[in-house]
Design an enzyme around this catalytic site. Structure first.
Site, PDB file in Angstrom:
ATOM      1  N   SER A 168     -13.700  -3.573   0.563  1.00 52.12           N
ATOM      2  CA  SER A 168     -14.632  -2.856  -0.324  1.00 52.12           C
ATOM      3  C   SER A 168     -16.088  -3.113   0.049  1.00 52.12           C
ATOM      4  CB  SER A 168     -14.394  -3.235  -1.793  1.00 52.12           C
ATOM      5  OG  SER A 168     -13.107  -2.850  -2.211  1.00 52.12           O
ATOM      6  N   GLY A 170     -17.258   2.184  -3.232  1.00 53.18           N
ATOM      7  CA  GLY A 170     -17.812   3.524  -3.095  1.00 53.18           C
ATOM      8  C   GLY A 170     -19.130   3.725  -3.796  1.00 53.18           C
ATOM      9  N   GLY A 172     -24.123   5.877  -3.199  1.00 48.45           N
ATOM     10  CA  GLY A 172     -25.068   6.598  -4.038  1.00 48.45           C
ATOM     11  C   GLY A 172     -24.470   7.777  -4.776  1.00 48.45           C
ATOM     12  N   LYS A 173     -23.181   8.060  -4.548  1.00 50.42           N
ATOM     13  CA  LYS A 173     -22.620   9.273  -5.138  1.00 50.42           C
ATOM     14  C   LYS A 173     -22.415   9.174  -6.650  1.00 50.42           C
ATOM     15  CE  LYS A 173     -17.858   8.034  -3.867  1.00 50.42           C
ATOM     16  NZ  LYS A 173     -16.723   8.420  -2.989  1.00 50.42           N
ATOM     17  N   LEU A 215     -18.401  -1.187   0.664  1.00 53.56           N
ATOM     18  CA  LEU A 215     -19.313  -0.205   0.077  1.00 53.56           C
ATOM     19  C   LEU A 215     -19.314  -0.286  -1.447  1.00 53.56           C
ATOM     20  CD1 LEU A 215     -18.550   2.803   2.431  1.00 53.56           C
ATOM     21  CD2 LEU A 215     -20.504   1.246   2.517  1.00 53.56           C
ATOM     22  N   TYR A 230       0.841  -1.190   0.000  1.00 54.50           N
ATOM     23  CA  TYR A 230       0.000   0.000   0.000  1.00 54.50           C
ATOM     24  C   TYR A 230       0.886   1.254   0.000  1.00 54.50           C
ATOM     25  CZ  TYR A 230      -4.079  -2.902   1.250  1.00 54.50           C
ATOM     26  OH  TYR A 230      -5.081  -3.842   1.281  1.00 54.50           O
ATOM     27  N   LEU A 268     -21.973   2.099  -3.545  1.00 56.50           N
ATOM     28  CA  LEU A 268     -23.165   1.931  -2.708  1.00 56.50           C
ATOM     29  C   LEU A 268     -23.484   3.163  -1.862  1.00 56.50           C
ATOM     30  CD1 LEU A 268     -22.629  -1.780  -1.654  1.00 56.50           C
ATOM     31  CD2 LEU A 268     -24.581  -0.892  -2.948  1.00 56.50           C
TER      32      LEU A 268
END
Length: 329
Positions: free
Chosen positions: A209, A214, A218-219, A211, A53, A216
């Protein structure tokens, strides 16, 4: 924050983990410090990183911050090894004993500690005998460099083979405590074989992950917003697979549920995966302290059964033979 046992072990971790994938790259030292302090003050303990990372910067930054901000004893530090930086296209992973143990020593130096609480093999290496890879985990535990061990990104048969091998010589081999895999309402593939194997063998699942990269939150419903991961060159290919029509149906359902509960889509999506059977702690990779605040706000939310079932239905993966009951075929 509620604590859960990691698999069939005595190690307890917070039921939300803090991911550091973006540290040292998209998340600078100031933001990382804010995140870690906020997470710790909320009762979070599990902090997940890896030797690759940020090219090692995430581990280094975590080590610097634990020295200055948060007592090391209050954290469950998890790192991974086995991914090859700048790899040969034909060998992206190296599970050899020599590579793994050298990588662990390098991780400990960057983290500024003499042990990690959880050390995981980052991926399955088909070029190295599995027993050699697993021997590195045993050596890490017996030498005191790792307290618990696990794997990441192993498919069902690989996880079952590894966990069973470790259980075959109790007291001699270190049992697998965890497996880390992508799992969300947009990616339920682990339910086919990985999750049943993990539950049967006492291995805790740490969803990455959670979400849906990302999506989920809604963005992305109105397109790809500027400043989002999907708008960056290095992350756009990561997000794009979850912007199709089937994903939109799931995101719409999550948004409807959130409106009905007067919460956010993020909270609904994260609560769903956090409370799935076999899950120990979803690992949330926030880029900013603001995003982490939103994720931590899920602690007091439990989804009503009818909403959970509706989300199960709209996101249900297609599992046929041999997973489907053969008597119905």
């Amino acid at each position: 924050m509620e604590q859960r046992h990691l698999g069939r072990t005595g190690l307890r971790v917070s039921r939300i983990g803090l991911g550091t994938l973006t540290w040292g790259r998209d998340t600078d030292e100031h933001e990382a410090a804010e995140q870690l302090k906020m997470f710790w003050e909320a009762g979070g303990t599990l902090v997940d990183t890896a030797d690759v990372y940020g090219g090692g910067e995430a581990e280094y930054l975590l080590g610097q911050l634990t020295e200055r901000l948060v007592p090391r004893r209050d954290l469950v530090v998890s790192t991974k090894a086995g991914s090859v930086p700048d790899p040969d296209p034909e060998r992206r992973f190296d599970g050899s004993r020599g590579h793994l143990l050298a990588a662990l020593d390098a991780s400990l130096a960057r983290l500024g500690t003499d042990y990690v609480d959880l050390w995981q093999v980052h991926a399955y290496d088909p070029w190295t005998p599995l027993e050699e890879t697993l021997q590195a985990l045993d050596i890490a535990v017996t030498s005191g460099r790792a307290r618990y061990v696990g794997v990441a990104n192993f498919c069902g048969w690989q996880l079952a083979k590894a966990a069973t091998w470790q259980l075959a010589a109790p007291g001699t081999r270190a049992r697998l405590a965890a497996t880390q895999m992508e799992y969300s309402l947009l990616q339920r593939g682990v339910e086919r074989e990985v999750l049943p194997a993990a539950r049967d063998l006492g291995v805790g699942l740490l969803p990455s992950s959670p979400l849906g990269r990302g999506v989920l939150t809604g963005k992305y419903r109105g397109g790809v917003p500027s400043g989002s991961r999907g708008a960056t060159d290095h992350m756009a290919p990561f997000v794009e697979p979850y912007l199709d029509e089937s994903a939109r149906r799931v995101v719409d359902a999550v948004t409807t549920a959130a409106d009905g509960l007067a919460v956010t889509p993020l909270q609904v999506a994260l609560a769903w995966v956090r409370d799935r059977p076999g899950v120990t702690a979803p690992v949330v990779g926030a880029r900013t302290a603001r995003q982490l605040t939103a994720a931590l706000s899920v602690e007091g939310l439990s989804l009503p059964d009818e909403i959970r079932r509706a989300l199960d239905d709209v996101s249900a993966p297609v599992h046929r033979y041999p997973d489907q009951d053969w008597s119905t075929l």
